[in-house]
Design an enzyme around this catalytic site. Structure first.
Site, mmCIF file in Angstrom:
data_model
loop_
_atom_site.group_PDB
_atom_site.id
_atom_site.type_symbol
_atom_site.label_atom_id
_atom_site.label_comp_id
_atom_site.label_asym_id
_atom_site.label_seq_id
_atom_site.Cartn_x
_atom_site.Cartn_y
_atom_site.Cartn_z
ATOM 1 N N ASP A 204 40.372 13.430 42.702
ATOM 2 C CA ASP A 204 41.327 14.356 43.319
ATOM 3 C C ASP A 204 40.888 15.765 42.907
ATOM 4 O O ASP A 204 41.114 16.198 41.780
ATOM 5 C CB ASP A 204 42.738 14.032 42.808
ATOM 6 C CG ASP A 204 43.737 15.132 43.134
ATOM 7 O OD1 ASP A 204 43.380 16.084 43.856
ATOM 8 O OD2 ASP A 204 44.878 15.045 42.655
ATOM 9 N N GLN A 207 42.448 20.860 42.503
ATOM 10 C CA GLN A 207 42.306 22.058 41.656
ATOM 11 C C GLN A 207 40.837 22.346 41.348
ATOM 12 O O GLN A 207 40.539 23.299 40.626
ATOM 13 C CB GLN A 207 43.059 21.875 40.324
ATOM 14 C CG GLN A 207 44.545 21.644 40.471
ATOM 15 C CD GLN A 207 45.284 22.872 40.980
ATOM 16 O OE1 GLN A 207 44.801 23.999 40.878
ATOM 17 N NE2 GLN A 207 46.456 22.668 41.557
ATOM 18 N N LYS A 230 44.255 25.864 48.220
ATOM 19 C CA LYS A 230 44.097 26.124 46.789
ATOM 20 C C LYS A 230 42.753 26.780 46.501
ATOM 21 O O LYS A 230 42.388 26.998 45.349
ATOM 22 C CB LYS A 230 44.238 24.825 46.004
ATOM 23 C CG LYS A 230 45.648 24.241 46.132
ATOM 24 C CD LYS A 230 45.880 23.161 45.133
ATOM 25 C CE LYS A 230 47.096 22.328 45.470
ATOM 26 N NZ LYS A 230 48.329 22.873 44.908
ATOM 27 N N CYS A 368 54.892 18.267 39.556
ATOM 28 C CA CYS A 368 54.558 17.003 40.234
ATOM 29 C C CYS A 368 53.793 16.063 39.310
ATOM 30 O O CYS A 368 52.882 15.325 39.756
ATOM 31 C CB CYS A 368 53.755 17.230 41.519
ATOM 32 S SG CYS A 368 54.657 18.090 42.781
HETATM 33 N N1 PMP Z 1 46.429 16.955 43.204
HETATM 34 C C1 PMP Z 1 46.568 18.008 42.392
HETATM 35 C C2 PMP Z 1 45.918 17.980 41.039
HETATM 36 C C3 PMP Z 1 47.301 19.114 42.818
HETATM 37 O O1 PMP Z 1 47.435 20.177 42.020
HETATM 38 C C4 PMP Z 1 47.886 19.100 44.103
HETATM 39 C C5 PMP Z 1 48.734 20.261 44.606
HETATM 40 N N2 PMP Z 1 49.640 20.748 43.668
HETATM 41 C C6 PMP Z 1 47.691 17.996 44.912
HETATM 42 C C7 PMP Z 1 46.956 16.929 44.436
HETATM 43 C C8 PMP Z 1 48.236 17.913 46.305
HETATM 44 O O2 PMP Z 1 47.622 18.899 47.079
HETATM 45 P P1 PMP Z 1 48.231 19.284 48.519
HETATM 46 O O3 PMP Z 1 49.672 19.522 48.291
HETATM 47 O O4 PMP Z 1 47.501 20.536 48.886
HETATM 48 O O5 PMP Z 1 47.950 18.157 49.420
#
Ligand code: PMP
Length: 410
Positions: A204, A207, A230, A368
């Protein structure tokens, strides 16, 4: 290390129109870059230019505008592939963002390869987006979700990870950089451990792409998900890198136009990759914006970005450590410019609200990452996530704000 002048930072800041606005009459200090980064003029212009001058649907028309849009769309795929050093542009699938890319793999890989009794490893550092889709895939297939624990420093516990891997492990899904603590995980090393046991690795990278270069071939990971918003690009677009061998075998995630080869009422055959995973009309305008964001990052260069962000990280860390009653959460050896902290006896919402009234945008809450907060024994933190356009002066303002918060609650 390169020397960075104040003029250079100011000229970079001038590229981002929002940075000159005020909040409650105070100059904006934007420290919520891990939630979303601000956009330079070139990105905003690329989107509006597309709608003003170039709008047409891709892959469908013989007419000029459609062919031009298709060429620009596919050129951006090549640009993304080069940016992460994919083996081929066909290994890049455009999605709505990291979340959709994770869902795509968790569903398609899960449907194709996962069976009862198998195991998927996620980590205690992960964002809900990289936990819940894998959890659901396990539930659908009767597989088990196992968790790689974190050390008190906020790093993945590699010894426990080694013990968790076995012949039933069908995927290791980990983040590149933790949005909550800033930990940079040793992807290459973990891929080495996993591939030694024929286990694929999903990263993932939500970041990951904004803080330093990513080379998917060098790290050897099997999948890498990212979000454009991001990395200074627009919202609503992102992507997935996947190795050809996996993508070709995996079932499509969504069905419809574009992703098909031949359709009859009796049977449908699917298009080749990457189109097999791109059903329907894609978000072409934001792909143009993403392309402009990559151009912008390439223009700045990683030397500049990393030097500036490392300076901000070490300055803010030192200054916060000197403040009585402030505790930084996690101290990983490899860390991006993301600092989570708590203030003794003061709820993060109260502190965040006061900082907001001083024009300072930090994030508060569990980011989150509820499972991580449970492991750490806290409800949440204040998080300052910095970008190359931030300054030491802005960190000073945040520290003065924290001092005010402490005085108010004393
Ligand atoms: N993984 C990580 C580590 C994140 O920081 C985020 C966004 N906060 C996401 C996944 C999800 O990304 P998105 O909301 O842009 O789909």
């Amino acid at each position: 290390m390169i020397e960075i002048s104040e003029e250079k930072i100011q000229s970079v800041r001038n590229d981002f129109p929002i940075l000159s606005r005020s909040i409650y009459g105070k100059p904006l200090v934007y420290f919520d870059n891990a939630a979303t980064t601000q956009k330079p003029n070139s990105v905003i212009d690329a989107i509006s230019n597309y709608y003003r001058n170039d709008n047409a649907n891709v892959h469908r028309g013989v007419h000029y505008l459609s062919q031009q849009a298709t060429a620009a769309f596919e050129d951006t795929r090549k640009k993304v592939a080069a940016f992460v050093n994919a083996g081929s542009p066909n290994e890049i699938i455009f999605t709505r963002g990291a979340t959709e890319a994770i869902n795509l793999v968790a569903w398609s890989y899960g449907e194709t390869f996962l069976k009862a009794g198998d195991e998927i490893l996620v980590s205690a550092l992960d964002h809900h987006s990289n936990i819940v889709p894998w959890q659901a895939a396990c539930e659908r297939k009767g597989a088990h979700l196992k968790v790689i624990p974190v050390t008190p420093e906020g790093e993945l516990n590699k010894e426990v990870l080694a013990g968790l891997m076995n012949e039933r492990t069908k995927m290791i899904a980990i983040s590149h950089i933790s949005n909550a603590l800033g930990t940079i995980n040793p992807i290459r090393e973990i891929v080495g451990m996993a591939h030694g046991m024929n286990i694929p690795v999903f990263v993932d990278g939500a970041q990951g792409l904004s803080h330093g270069p990513v080379d998917v071939q060098d790290s050897g990971c099997d999948f890498y998900a990212f979000s454009s918003h991001k990395m200074y690009g627009p919202m609503g677009i992102g992507g997935l890198y996947g190795k050809t061998s996996w993508l070709e075998q995996m079932q499509p995630y969504q069905l419809g136009g574009e992703m098909i080869d031949k359709v009859t009422f009796e049977k449908t055959t699917y298009n080749e990759i990457p189109y097999k995973f791109e059903a329907g009309t894609p978000n072409v305008a934001d792909v143009m914006g993403l392309g402009a964001a990559i151009d912008y990052l390439n223009m700045l260069g990683w030397d500049f970005i990393k030097t500036q962000e490392n300076d901000l990280l070490s300055y803010a860390t030192q200054r916060l450590q000197q403040m009585e009653g402030v505790r930084i959460i996690g101290s990983p050896a490899q860390k991006a410019a993301i600092i989570s902290f708590v203030i003794d006896g003061i709820h993060f919402f109260d502190a965040g609200t006061i900082l907001d009234h001083l024009g300072i945008a930090v994030r508060t809450g569990n980011h989150c990452t509820q499972p991580l907060m449970n492991v750490l024994g806290i409800n949440g933190t204040l998080r300052a996530s910095m970008a190359f356009y931030n300054t030491r002066g802005e960190i000073d303002k945040m520290l003065a704000g924290i001092q005010q918060v402490k005085t108010l609650f004393a």
